[in-house]
Design a protein around this motif. Sequence first.
Motif, mmCIF file in Angstrom:
data_model
loop_
_atom_site.group_PDB
_atom_site.id
_atom_site.type_symbol
_atom_site.label_atom_id
_atom_site.label_comp_id
_atom_site.label_asym_id
_atom_site.label_seq_id
_atom_site.Cartn_x
_atom_site.Cartn_y
_atom_site.Cartn_z
ATOM 1 N N PRO A 37 -7.809 11.181 45.916
ATOM 2 C CA PRO A 37 -8.468 12.125 46.812
ATOM 3 C C PRO A 37 -9.419 11.190 47.627
ATOM 4 N N ALA A 38 -9.383 11.406 49.154
ATOM 5 C CA ALA A 38 -10.458 10.775 49.900
ATOM 6 C C ALA A 38 -11.999 11.246 49.882
ATOM 7 N N THR A 39 -12.069 12.103 48.926
ATOM 8 C CA THR A 39 -13.480 12.586 48.695
ATOM 9 C C THR A 39 -14.241 11.918 47.575
ATOM 10 N N SER A 40 -13.097 11.056 46.891
ATOM 11 C CA SER A 40 -13.913 10.534 45.653
ATOM 12 C C SER A 40 -14.297 9.250 45.564
ATOM 13 N N GLY A 41 -14.995 8.602 44.966
ATOM 14 C CA GLY A 41 -15.581 7.277 45.149
ATOM 15 C C GLY A 41 -15.063 6.518 43.957
ATOM 16 N N PHE A 42 -14.881 5.221 43.913
ATOM 17 C CA PHE A 42 -14.001 4.744 42.728
ATOM 18 C C PHE A 42 -14.782 3.168 42.707
ATOM 19 N N GLY A 94 -7.340 -10.735 30.715
ATOM 20 C CA GLY A 94 -5.957 -11.521 30.365
ATOM 21 C C GLY A 94 -4.670 -11.129 31.294
ATOM 22 N N ALA A 95 -4.925 -10.010 32.331
ATOM 23 C CA ALA A 95 -3.814 -9.442 32.931
ATOM 24 C C ALA A 95 -4.037 -10.037 34.404
ATOM 25 N N ASP A 96 -2.847 -10.033 35.283
ATOM 26 C CA ASP A 96 -2.767 -10.301 36.532
ATOM 27 C C ASP A 96 -3.306 -8.919 37.326
ATOM 28 N N GLN A 97 -3.059 -9.065 38.697
ATOM 29 C CA GLN A 97 -3.512 -7.787 39.472
ATOM 30 C C GLN A 97 -2.937 -6.537 39.218
ATOM 31 N N THR A 98 -1.776 -6.385 38.481
ATOM 32 C CA THR A 98 -1.075 -5.027 38.213
ATOM 33 C C THR A 98 -1.976 -4.503 37.094
ATOM 34 N N GLY A 99 -3.214 -5.461 36.395
ATOM 35 C CA GLY A 99 -4.065 -4.683 35.561
ATOM 36 C C GLY A 99 -5.255 -4.058 35.829
ATOM 37 N N MET A 100 -5.423 -3.994 37.322
ATOM 38 C CA MET A 100 -6.356 -3.587 38.039
ATOM 39 C C MET A 100 -6.295 -1.912 37.570
ATOM 40 N N PHE A 101 -7.823 -1.381 37.401
ATOM 41 C CA PHE A 101 -7.946 -0.004 37.362
ATOM 42 C C PHE A 101 -9.169 0.588 37.949
ATOM 43 N N LEU A 102 -9.004 1.916 38.004
ATOM 44 C CA LEU A 102 -10.184 2.845 38.557
ATOM 45 C C LEU A 102 -10.975 3.543 37.705
ATOM 46 N N THR A 103 -12.283 3.450 37.918
ATOM 47 C CA THR A 103 -13.215 4.583 37.178
ATOM 48 C C THR A 103 -14.078 5.047 38.032
ATOM 49 N N PRO A 104 -14.619 6.216 37.766
ATOM 50 C CA PRO A 104 -15.373 7.090 38.737
ATOM 51 C C PRO A 104 -16.626 6.049 39.218
ATOM 52 N N ALA A 105 -16.800 5.917 40.585
ATOM 53 C CA ALA A 105 -17.925 5.136 41.004
ATOM 54 C C ALA A 105 -19.347 5.628 40.238
ATOM 55 N N SER A 106 -20.058 4.730 39.637
ATOM 56 C CA SER A 106 -21.475 5.259 39.140
ATOM 57 C C SER A 106 -22.546 5.165 40.302
#
Length: 364
Positions: free
Chosen positions: A340-345, A352-364
């Motif tokens: 959702p465009a209203t949420s920051g991450f 050990g992973a490449d770019q496919t291992g990127m992941f999001l967490t809620p912005a602190s």
Amino acid sequence: MLAGGAGTSAASPGTGPTAVVSMGDSYISGEAGRWKGNSLTNSGSRIGTDRGWVSGSTYDPGKVYGATAGGCHRSDSAEVRSAGPIADVAVNLACSGAVSDNVFRAANGGVSFKGEAPQADQLAAVAASHNVKVIALSIGGNDLGFADIIKDCALDFVIWNSYCYDDQQYGVDQKIDAVMGKVGKSVDEIRVVMRAAGYADSSYRIVLQSYPSPIPRGAENRYTQSDWSRLNTGGCPFWNRDSDWARDSLVPQIAGRIKQVAAAKGVQFLDLRDMMQGREVCAKASKQVTTAVPASARTSEWARWIDNNETQGLIQESMHPNYFGQLAAGRCLALVVAQPATSGFSCKNTAGADQTGMFLTPAS
């Protein structure tokens, strides 16, 4: 995919090819995209790290940066080009070295840069010929003097045998309020252009992103600070104390302030402060490229080292996400656009992973 500019046919919001647009500075234009890790081998392909290698001792940065080689350095792996199919067309208007004034419309204080019109004026043409869905913006670093901070801190290690963090922190504190005002104005300028082109604010999203750290904390540096290995081998000539300041004070301070701007302007925030954790130049968890350790997003560094003698490429490429880092940033953009465009991450990597291992967490 378009590297920059726009087509000539007219379109209106909701019609024409969809577009994702990047605007701002070198951290999103694709600076350092020429490099797949760092290698001490100076000849040939530099063990596969130099994407600008042609043959023998011939190099052509245009293989990566196209017509913007030596200028805006828009790489073929830039974030907006590496984000995958989030739109029909990727348009990269960002330019290495740009400050906020280079984003503003000329009619409202904008300044041309490297032979190009202000980016907001270029956006107007894109908005007219495409159905713009996403605008990713990285700006403010050059207004704060990133390049000078890096240079001064390196000189304090190499020449003056002193720390830089105290003087540099004072300088940042003196500038940051005005700089964030300009970051906010950059968002406003984009809104004005899009509204003039007939877009409702809700018909597209602006993603305002922070900066990743190109260097690790002192304790995470694989080279000692007690000899010249950080300068001559690693390409990361910084004291532990200054490294800790950059990684845990400066980068988070800027991210926190950019997050505030995003909230105030009602745009999405993408926090990249931890994007290259463990993948920074000289990080213990990563390795330089050698004949025994080939270039790989899983093992190589994701940022360009400081090549102060320009033995390989240009000094302006130093301390930027390289090819691997840009693939990671592109994945981050794709992930955040799916939310959702209203949420920051915050976007982080998997060890050990490449770019496919990127992941999001809620912005602190």
